[in-house]
Design an enzyme around this catalytic site. Structure first.
Site, PDB file in Angstrom:
ATOM      1  N   GLN A 126       3.792  -6.611  88.049  1.00  0.00           N
ATOM      2  CA  GLN A 126       4.841  -6.913  86.750  1.00  0.00           C
ATOM      3  C   GLN A 126       5.373  -8.131  86.677  1.00  0.00           C
ATOM      4  O   GLN A 126       5.734  -8.888  87.584  1.00  0.00           O
ATOM      5  CB  GLN A 126       6.063  -5.817  87.186  1.00  0.00           C
ATOM      6  N   GLU A 244      11.824   2.185  85.591  1.00  0.00           N
ATOM      7  CA  GLU A 244      11.699   2.065  86.737  1.00  0.00           C
ATOM      8  C   GLU A 244      13.002   2.661  87.720  1.00  0.00           C
ATOM      9  O   GLU A 244      12.793   2.855  88.813  1.00  0.00           O
ATOM     10  CB  GLU A 244      12.115   0.434  86.733  1.00  0.00           C
ATOM     11  N   SER A 367      19.773  -8.566  89.554  1.00  0.00           N
ATOM     12  CA  SER A 367      20.743  -8.762  90.627  1.00  0.00           C
ATOM     13  C   SER A 367      21.999  -8.072  90.530  1.00  0.00           C
ATOM     14  O   SER A 367      22.296  -7.818  89.306  1.00  0.00           O
ATOM     15  CB  SER A 367      20.809 -10.200  90.791  1.00  0.00           C
ATOM     16  N   ASN A 368      22.956  -8.037  91.351  1.00  0.00           N
ATOM     17  CA  ASN A 368      24.266  -7.451  91.303  1.00  0.00           C
ATOM     18  C   ASN A 368      25.084  -8.252  90.456  1.00  0.00           C
ATOM     19  O   ASN A 368      25.720  -7.564  89.675  1.00  0.00           O
ATOM     20  CB  ASN A 368      25.002  -7.456  92.978  1.00  0.00           C
ATOM     21  N   GLU A 369      24.975  -9.302  90.205  1.00  0.00           N
ATOM     22  CA  GLU A 369      25.546 -10.280  89.474  1.00  0.00           C
ATOM     23  C   GLU A 369      25.249  -9.894  88.026  1.00  0.00           C
ATOM     24  O   GLU A 369      26.001  -9.718  87.173  1.00  0.00           O
ATOM     25  CB  GLU A 369      25.318 -11.794  89.586  1.00  0.00           C
TER      26      GLU A 369
END
Length: 388
Positions: A126, A244, A367-369
């Site tokens: 990817q 995904e 990401s979490n952010e």
């Protein structure tokens, strides 16, 4: 007995019968932080699965799949994990690119690529992240220009999982000069054996190299390898990300449960379970795992209704943070021994690999952010974060 139960029994019976002989030693091999293990043997196993019709089970039958329902796909991934079967090597093609081509590809693209994904004859990677466009995918600078019957790709991708073993890469590139953000992007299929491709493995905390840098220096790919129309790259790329976070997440949780049970057993053996703080953390880990499962089921309910909703971002934050904290718990249960690595040849214990690799869980696949921004801006309607 329901059709799903019959399907589950069929999957379980086949795995029991075939994870034997030359494949028996592959149980538990591969996976995060251990992706280097028995790659050739796991590839042979996956091709054995393909020969018996057990790859791409959720794809429509016309494209080589089994046409399994969502419930049957969940059963397959759960049984695969419960059997401790080896980590898959063709999952990027099967779970990401294949569904994308089924949704957006041309008949010629489907005929060219889907059979080879089903047979595990071609492996995919990817090409999204870049040095200045990791979680900020819309900031990609890799460019592609049309030159007759080909697209010419120039730029760099990074954190490209499995590129050193892949045959192809689906690449998000900027095809409209002067465009910004998510405008002017296109989704291209690029052969990794083409002249101008350079792949450099990145050594990770675990000492292994799942990730890679990939450089494209005037790499040519056929004009017919553009998925969707020029400029549709953002839409197609977002659809890939939706695929995904699909049914395989429930199989992932079976692995999480196995890891948690092993941590509990270790705590009982070495006396760490006598510490009330450790017992409290174990209890919170158990309840967190149950929350992850129900979040995943809620997310899949949205998929069944047509498209994943905000549950996908919620679930990603929750399981990534949970798994990182499980790695920290495992090291605390190990005590001082957890700080010691084996001598030559250098290697890590399963607990050390869990701790080190899970640091990346809150970064990759959004990401979490970034997930919090998505929830805040697109779900809760809060003001957008200030951007330059």
């Amino acid at each position: 007995m329901s059709n799903v139960e019959e399907f589950r029994r069929e999957v379980r019976g086949w795995l029991r019968a075939h994870l034997t002989g030359e494949f028996a030693s592959l149980r538990g091999r591969g996976g995060p932080g251990r992706e280097h293990e028995a790659h050739t043997e796991r590839l042979a196993w996956e091709r054995h699965m393909a020969a018996h019709g057990w790859t791409c089970v959720g794809w429509p039958k016309e494209y080589g799949g089994r046409g399994a329902s969502l419930e049957e796909q969940v059963a397959f991934h759960e049984e695969y994990a419960l059997a401790d079967a080896p980590a898959r090597v063709g999952h990027i093609g099967e779970q990401l690119l294949g569904p994308t081509l089924i949704a957006f590809g041309t008949p010629a693209q489907r005929a060219r690529f889907l059979p080879r994904i089903v047979a595990v004859d071609e492996l995919w990677s990817q090409g999204y992240s870049e040095p200045d466009a990791g979680s900020d995918l819309a900031n990609v600078r890799t460019r592609a220009e049309r030159d007759g019957d080909a697209w010419v790709v120039t730029g760099q991708k990074v954190w490209t999982s499995g590129a050193h073993e892949a045959d192809w890469c689906f690449v998000v590139a900027r095809t409209e000069p002067g465009s910004v953000r998510h405008h002017g992007l296109s989704y291209l299929l690029v052969p990794l054996d083409a002249p101008g491709v350079e792949i450099r493995p990145i050594v990770q905390l675990t000492g292994t190299s799942e990730f890679n840098e990939v450089f494209f220096d005037g790499v040519r790919t056929d004009a017919g390898h553009l998925v969707g129309a020029p400029g549709d790259g953002w839409k197609v790329a977002m659809a890939t990300l939706g695929f995904e976070r699909g049914v395989s997440t429930l199989g992932q949780q079976v692995g999480f449960r196995r890891e948690l049970e092993a941590v509990i057993e270790l705590a009982r053996r070495n006396g760490a379970a006598a510490d009330p703080l450790v017992r409290d953390r174990i209890a919170r880990a158990w309840t967190g795992l149950e929350t992850i499962r129900f979040n995943a089921l809620r997310m899949l309910g949205g998929v069944a209704a047509g498209a994943p909703g905000p549950e996908a971002s919620i679930n990603k934050i929750f399981w990534a943070t949970w798994h990182r904290e499980l790695g920290e718990l495992a090291m605390d249960v190990c005590g001082a021994d957890g700080m010691l690595a084996a001598g030559e040849p250098y290697d890590l214990t399963d607990w050390q690999r869990l701790f080190l690799f899970s640091r990346a869980d809150t970064l990759y696949a959004g990401s979490n952010e970034i997930q919090r921004n998505i929830i805040a801006e697109r779900v809760l309607g809060l003001p957008k974060e200030a951007r330059p």
